[in-house]
Design an enzyme around this catalytic site. Structure first.
Site, short mmCIF file in Angstrom:
data_model
loop_
_atom_site.label_atom_id
_atom_site.label_comp_id
_atom_site.label_asym_id
_atom_site.label_seq_id
_atom_site.Cartn_x
_atom_site.Cartn_y
_atom_site.Cartn_z
N CYS A 1 -24.36 20.62 14.50
CA CYS A 1 -25.20 20.04 13.45
C CYS A 1 -25.62 21.09 12.43
O CYS A 1 -25.71 20.81 11.24
CB CYS A 1 -26.42 19.35 14.06
SG CYS A 1 -25.96 17.95 15.10
N THR A 2 -25.85 22.30 12.90
CA THR A 2 -26.18 23.40 11.99
C THR A 2 -24.99 23.71 11.10
O THR A 2 -25.14 23.88 9.88
CB THR A 2 -26.63 24.64 12.78
OG1 THR A 2 -27.79 24.29 13.54
CG2 THR A 2 -26.94 25.81 11.85
#
Length: 155
Positions: A45-46
């Site tokens: 997600c980062t």
């Protein structure tokens, strides 16, 4: 996932500053890249959020807006947004109400699928991609959306 050509459901959710934001408000700026992701601060997600950050100038230049949705609190989103200098809105869907409306709930109701929609100002879904672990497919989809943003045809 919602079908291309279908109408995107209206919603209101708190953003990273705990202000209520609706789909209609987001669409006031132009067509929207609405992406769903499992959790702030996880490696995938980062990576996805930073990819969107790095493409953001190109996205905005063609008149598109970006918003991310996940089931973390506004406070957690604010920390994530600040740490990675994310220039777009992050929306908090703690009960996964919008996640379910957009048909990106995880298997057996657990988690959130990694999905990206392109929604026009009439709330029509113009394109969509579902790729849980292949972030490069989301990047390809967004790059294509920026090239075709002035076009009314689906991507």
């Amino acid at each position: 996932m919602l079908a291309i050509g279908s109408r995107a459901p209206e919603f209101s959710l708190p953003d990273h500053d705990d202000r209520t934001v609706s789909l209609s408000t987001l669409l006031n700026r132009g067509p929207l890249i609405l992406y769903f992701y499992p959790a702030d601060f996880t490696p995938g997600c980062t990576r996805e959020a930073c990819m969107l950050r790095d493409l953001h100038a190109d996205i905005v230049k063609v008149g598109l807006a970006v918003a991310g949705v996940s089931p973390q609190s506004p406070e957690r989103h604010a920390e994530f947004r600040q740490k990675y200098q994310l220039p777009f809105v992050l929306l908090s869907d703690l009960e996964k109400f919008v996640v379910k409306m957009y048909e990106v709930n995880g298997p057996l109701g657990l988690g959130v699928r990694r999905a990206t929609y392109l929604i026009d100002q009439a709330r029509q879904v113009r394109g969509a991609v579902l790729a849980d672990f292949r972030i490069s497919q989301h990047e390809d989809f967004i790059r294509k959306a920026t090239m075709l943003s002035g076009n009314a045809r689906p991507i």
